[in-house]
Each structure stands twice: as structure tokens, then as C-alpha cells.
Design an enzyme around this catalytic site. Structure first.
Site, PDB file in Angstrom:
ATOM      1  N   GLY A  99       0.863  -1.145   0.201  1.00 43.23           N
ATOM      2  CA  GLY A  99       0.050   0.079  -0.049  1.00 43.23           C
ATOM      3  C   GLY A  99       0.868   1.127   0.061  1.00 43.23           C
ATOM      4  CE  LYS A 100      -2.561   5.744  -2.824  1.00 39.52           C
ATOM      5  NZ  LYS A 100      -3.634   6.917  -3.259  1.00 39.52           N
TER       6      LYS A 100
END
Ligand code: GLU
Length: 491
Positions: free
Chosen positions: A254-255
Site C-alpha cells: 500500500g501507499k
């Protein structure tokens, strides 16, 4: 047989990171392999998460990777519009159909009441299912429900809990019980559809044959299957794509794990061929050892049954490896001129006014050491500006620190005299001359060559010495060697 239609359906909620974009690559490959259609659809119904400019970023990313869509924004198509916010009447039509057949109702329950239901179920330790709290409307006639439309209430599905069986092309045979079927929201009070409802309507209207998306949607499948049934739609093929895992642990990339956007990699000098190649092979292989694929080869080799059903771990080092392979491949197969056209914007500022021919020569001796194109910025500076003399790099060098200053001066003098005299400044001849000089110096190759290399570059790294000298040219080489010699004498 029906024509294959696949789609990539991103939500414009920010940049498109590397973990998301594989969900565009696989459907693209499937469509192209079958001579079918690849659709880009923008799922922009979540107004709270909408990010300005995100759609353009998605389009840029796909174009850069060479994933041209056959229908969608910009190009249009017979099934448009391709932005969900522009398709509101379509969803309302289909929702009305469900109301008319008694399979949906207008839900006028106040939201505080819904909160209470949830809390009460929590306290009672029973699973929260909305179908256990149906409002009276759910039992009223379709006419009464239709009359309530437009009053700002959500529309909910009226489920019939039961078992579901289906096949997921990647995950295999699936089975669920009635406990997962619920009265899901179809259209929210703002008049926009939920993802759950909108994608089914769109996929049906757009003739999508393969639903290829992240495995996180698998748990909602029973509710989707219930909708296909209630809407009398045939089931498309379901292809759940396993997660791309963060470098550590067992969670999805994920980010927060620093998953960069695809365009950031582009700006860092990763080639789209390498990115496509890397991502396509992250969780898929054709059963051979082959690692390097062009887009056409991927289209040829791709098959859904070889998508792996477990998560694939993201590894940035591998991207750089692929990129290095691709840089060499382009230079070797298509020539330095072609590779050169790809390097614009990646040279150091000092190269700005240098002739193209000179830069091409530099590229031709350094390309096989590049991991990214932006390495040019840090690795080629001394070809364009004279490096500052820093004697410590010579006297402190691990091979050179044993030599006395006068030995160093003598070596420089000998080198300058010889290089000054030679007629033929070609790569081949310089190689011979350097070997002769080495012999004459009586030093080890690591000693003598390091001295000359540092004296002309003052860089931690350079391509093969004879090539570096050839490209720099006699004038620059002699000027630099003389400057170092003087500095050593005056030290
Ligand atoms: N809009 C969804 C998302 O961005 C797409 C899921 C799908 O492909 O159906 O996650």
C-alpha cells in the site's frame, strides 16, 4: 463464441500505485490475446474520496505503459459514457427494475436508527445483518416504493439468503452459505450508486466477459451473484487477482509501504517496457524460465490459468534489474540512436549544450552499467565539465596510498608524454597504449589504471578506461592529467 471484453475500472482517488496497475495489465493482455476489447471505466461515485487530476494520472499511466484502451475516456465508444457519475440514469433504471420485481426497496430508516441496530447487534454478539432490521417499506408494494423515489432515501436490495457456488478462474471452486447475503445499498441517498451495484450494471451494459479485479472483492461475491440472479443477468467469468504483497510481512502493498506511483518510476528513469515486464511477471509465469518479455510476447504467452493464487511479493530491486536488462536490450537490438531518444531529460545539466553525437558516444560506453536512465545524471558529469581536482581521492585510494608522491608524479609524467605523442586516438589503439604504459610503469593494473582513471574523472566509477579516454578526447584528457600532475608537484 462471445467476443472477449475486459475492463480496468479504477477509482480516481489519488495516484495509481504500482500495486494497482497490475489490475490493468492482466485484463489488457487477456483482451488483446483474444482479439477482444479492453475498456477503461472511471468509477468516480465516491465523491468523498475523489481527487482532482487523478483521472488524468490514470490515463497517463496506462498510455505510458502502452495499455491503450479500446473504449473509455478520450477515445469514447458505443457503451459510454465511461465515467460512472455520468451514468446515473442507467443505475436508477436498473434499480427500478428491482423495485418493480419486489427485489429492492426504498429505505427511509434514519441513520441514527441504523447505528442503534448495529450497536444492539454488537451487544447481543450476533452478526450485524441489515436484513434482520428491514423497514416496513421492504414489505410494501412496488408502487408505494416507486412513489418514494426522489425523496433522498437510499435504495436497498431485498436479498433472499441462500447458498452460492461459483468458480473463480484463479481461486478455484467457491462456496458460501446464507449468512453472507444481505440487503446491500444499491443507490445511496446522494443518488449515486454504490460500487457493488454500479459495476454490475456497467459490466452488463458494456458486455464485459471477464471480471478481473483484486481478490479483496471475493468476500462480496455472494451479494453480487444474488444481484446477477435478480437482474436476470448471465454470470461473467470471475478472475480474482491475488495481492501484491509489501516487501515485508503478509499484507498487501500500500501507499504506506512507500508504494510509489508508476509515474514516479517513469520520472526516475524506469522504461515502460521494464515496468510492464516486471509487473506482468509478478504473480504470473508461462511455466518456463523466460523472464524478458516484450508486450507482444506477453500477449502471446499470457493465460489466466497460470496466474498464481497466492500473493506475489513486491521487490524494487527486481524492477531495477529488469530495467537494466531492457536498457541493454534496446541498445543491442535497436541501436544506441534509439536508446538515445529515450534518454531525454535524464542527462546532467552540464550536458545541455553538448552536441548530440558526443552524448551518444558517452551513452554507448556507459549504457550497460545503467540501472535507471537517471543514473546518467550522476554517472556522466565528468564527460561534460572538468572535475575538480581532489588529491585525497588519489593519495587516499586503497591501491594508491602505498605510492609516494614522487612516484605518482613520475607515473603522471610518463603517461602525459606518451599520450601526447600517439597519433591514433582510437579505442583499440588506446587499449594497446595503456597496456604498454602499464608494463612500463611496473605497477599492478589496479594501481596504474586507478591513477589514470581518477585523474581524468574524479568519480567513483567510470566505464572501461580506454573507452573513457577515447570519448573524452585527447585535449580534455591531457589537460586533466596535467592539472593533476601540477597539483601533485605543488602538494
Ligand atoms: N473501482 C474499483 C477499485 O478501484 C474497481 C474494482 C473493479 O475492478 O471492479 O478498486
Amino acid at each position: 463464441m462471445k467476443k472477449t471484453v475486459t475492463r480496468f475500472a479504477p477509482s480516481p482517488t489519488g495516484y495509481i500505485h504500482i500495486g494497482n496497475v497490475r489490475s490493468a495489465i492482466y485484463p489488457y493482455l487477456v483482451a488483446k490475446k483474444d482479439g477482444g476489447t479492453f475498456i477503461l471505466r472511471i468509477e468516480d461515485t465516491d465523491q468523498a474520496r475523489y481527487v482532482e487530476g487523478a483521472t488524468e494520472l490514470i490515463e497517463d499511466t496506462l498510455k505510458w505503459l502502452g495499455l491503450d484502451w479500446d473504449e473509455g475516456p478520450i477515445v469514447g465508444g458505443e457503451n459510454g459514457p465511461y465515467f460512472q457519475t455520468e451514468r446515473k440514469e442507467h443505475y436508477l433504471e436498473w434499480a427500478k427494475k428491482l423495485i418493480k420485481s419486489g427485489r429492492a426497496y426504498v429505505d427511509d430508516t434514519p441513520s441514527e436508527k441504523i447505528d442503534e441496530y448495529r450497536k444492539a447487534d454488537e451487544r447481543a454478539k450476533v452478526p450485524y445483518l441489515y436484513r434482520n432490521h428491514r423497514p416496513e417499506n421492504a414489505e410494501k408494494s412496488p408502487e408505494k416504493n416507486l412513489a418514494l423515489l426522489g425523496a433522498g432515501h437510499p435504495i436497498r436490495f431485498k436479498t433472499i439468503p441462500k447458498n452460492y457456488d461459483w468458480t473463480d478462474e484463479v481461486m478455484g471452486e467457491m462456496h458460501t452459505g446464507p449468512e453472507v447475503c444481505d440487503d446491500i445499498v444499491l443507490i445511496k441517498k446522494d443518488g449515486l450508486p454504490t460500487y457493488n451495484f454500479a459495476h454490475i450494471v456497467d459490466d452488463a451494459e458494456m458486455g464485459v466477459t471477464h471480471i478481473m479485479r483484486g481478490v479483496e472483492y471475493l468476500s462480496s461475491m455472494p451479494n453480487y451473484l444474488a444481484l446477477y440472479e435478480a437482474l436476470e443477468l448471465p454470470r461473467p467469468l470471475f478472475v480474482s487477482l491475488p495481492h501484491i504483497l509489501a516487501p515485508q510481512g503478509n499484507k498487501k502493498l500500500g501507499k504506506r509501504d512507500g508504494a510509489k506511483s508508476v509515474t514516479e518510476y517513469r520520472d526516475d528513469g524506469i522504461l515502460p517496457e521494464a515496468m510492464l515486464n516486471y509487473l506482468a511477471c509478478l504473480g504470473w509465469n508461462d511455466g518456463t524460465e523466460k523472464e524478458i518479455y516484450t508486450k507482444e510476447e506477453l500477449i502471446d504467452a499470457f493465460s489466466i490459468d497460470r496466474i498464481q493464487n497466492s500473493g506475489a511479493r513486491f521487490d524494487e530491486v527486481k524492477i531495477f534489474w529488469y530495467n537494466g536488462q531492457w536498457i541493454r536490450r534496446i541498445a543491442d537490438k535497436q541501436g544506441i540512436d534509439t536508446l538515445f531518444t529515450r534518454t531525454e531529460g535524464f542527462w546532467p545539466e552540464s550536458a545541455a549544450s553538448e552536441p548530440e553525437e558526443y552524448k551518444k558516444k558517452v551513452l554507448s560506453i556507459i549504457y550497460d552499467r545503467l540501472k535507471t536512465l537517471s543514473d546518467l545524471r550522476t554517472m556522466t558529469e565528468y564527460f561534460f565539465i572538468d572535475p575538480e581536482v581532489n588529491l585525497e581521492l588519489i593519495t587516499g585510494n586503497k591501491f594508491l596510498k602505498k605510492l609516494s608522491e614522487s612516484e605518482l608524479v613520475d607515473l603522471m609524467t610518463m603517461t602525459i608524454e606518451r599520450l601526447n605523442d600517439i597519433k591514433d586516438w582510437s579505442e583499440e589503439n588506446l587499449q594497446n597504449e595503456l597496456n604498454a604504459l602499464l608494463e612500463k610503469s611496473g605497477k599492478k593494473p589496479a594501481e596504474y589504471f586507478s591513477l589514470v582513471r581518477i585523474a581524468v574523472s574524479f568519480a567513483p566509477f567510470s566505464p572501461a578506461l580506454h573507452q573513457t579516454l577515447t570519448v573524452l578526447g585527447r585535449e580534455k584528457v591531457l589537460a586533466r592529467l596535467n592539472k593533476v600532475r601540477t597539483a601533485l608537484v605543488n602538494n
